[in-house]
Design an enzyme around this catalytic site. Sequence first.
Site, PDB file in Angstrom:
ATOM      1  N   ALA A   1       8.622  45.406  27.103  1.00 14.00           N
ATOM      2  CA  ALA A   1       9.795  45.331  26.227  1.00 14.00           C
ATOM      3  C   ALA A   1      10.967  46.106  26.830  1.00 14.00           C
ATOM      4  O   ALA A   1      12.120  45.663  26.760  1.00 14.00           O
ATOM      5  CB  ALA A   1       9.452  45.862  24.844  1.00 14.00           C
ATOM      6  N   TYR A   2      10.687  47.247  27.419  1.00 16.58           N
ATOM      7  CA  TYR A   2      11.732  48.026  28.087  1.00 16.58           C
ATOM      8  C   TYR A   2      12.359  47.220  29.217  1.00 16.58           C
ATOM      9  O   TYR A   2      13.586  47.146  29.343  1.00 16.58           O
ATOM     10  CB  TYR A   2      11.122  49.321  28.626  1.00 16.58           C
ATOM     11  CG  TYR A   2      12.037  50.110  29.530  1.00 16.58           C
ATOM     12  CD1 TYR A   2      13.067  50.880  29.009  1.00 16.58           C
ATOM     13  CD2 TYR A   2      11.860  50.083  30.917  1.00 16.58           C
ATOM     14  CE1 TYR A   2      13.914  51.612  29.843  1.00 16.58           C
ATOM     15  CE2 TYR A   2      12.696  50.809  31.752  1.00 16.58           C
ATOM     16  CZ  TYR A   2      13.710  51.571  31.218  1.00 16.58           C
ATOM     17  OH  TYR A   2      14.537  52.277  32.050  1.00 16.58           O
ATOM     18  N   ALA A   3      11.506  46.605  30.037  1.00 16.49           N
ATOM     19  CA  ALA A   3      12.014  45.801  31.158  1.00 16.49           C
ATOM     20  C   ALA A   3      12.847  44.631  30.659  1.00 16.49           C
ATOM     21  O   ALA A   3      13.876  44.282  31.254  1.00 16.49           O
ATOM     22  CB  ALA A   3      10.854  45.313  32.017  1.00 16.49           C
TER      23      ALA A   3
ATOM     24  N   SER B   1      14.649  44.507  27.924  1.00 15.29           N
ATOM     25  CA  SER B   1      15.943  44.992  27.451  1.00 15.29           C
ATOM     26  C   SER B   1      16.868  45.300  28.621  1.00 15.29           C
ATOM     27  O   SER B   1      18.075  45.044  28.567  1.00 15.29           O
ATOM     28  CB  SER B   1      15.760  46.236  26.567  1.00 15.29           C
ATOM     29  OG  SER B   1      15.282  47.346  27.310  1.00 15.29           O
TER      30      SER B   1
END
Length: 250
Positions: A154-156, A158
Amino acid sequence: MGSLTGRTALVTGGSRGIGRGIAERLGRDGAVVGVHYGSNEAAAKETVAAIEAAGGTAFPLGVELGTPGDAAALWSAFDQHADGLDILVNNAGGGTSQSFAEIEEAEYDRLFAVNAKAPFFIARLGLDRLRDGGRVINISTGLTRSAAMPDLIAYAMSKGALDLFTTYLSKVVGGRGITVNAVAPGIVDTDVNADWLRTSEQAWAGAAALSALGKVGTPADIADVVAFLASDDGRWVTGHWIDATGGSLT
């Protein structure tokens, strides 16, 4: 005089880690630096003091990003200290350690609010303050080009949105001579990574081994790339994603 004398910069998330490294470097190069922080006022004041001790000028700005009206509140605070901007560094970001199977919707929404939405509207509302020939520099991650840490999906994602924003915005503002680029760090020795990076010699060695240079990155390594893009030397570079992972993607 420094290469950025007479210019004003704003670094979001500028009180710690990579952001502090960037803020201090821009300050040494002569820029007046707005040091944004979300909640750690003490850290922001320490960064401002460090810039001033080195002969520079800086001021703190406290606004929590990822909340409604965050961009407008940030610029309202900025306007109390400066009447224009030359360099915008969108560094503030949220991370997560939750895997695809575990992450909840609220955490996912927070990541995109801080990592993608906030830079979008900070830039949009800041365009009437950003002078022609200015710079927008977004801090991305090597994880948008490598799935080396799949739990950070999810971080990647975003940050992947931030990468696309970089490319498109460069076309939107190019006519004004404004450059827009993304700088992508790999593993960097900051307090955010301390919980796993500094736990043992094996953890450190494993992280260093990912780099072609056999080292763990430092905030200064990233700040130097940002300083180049912010300077006149970077005037012909725009719309790019710049690998600053120390060769971790080779």
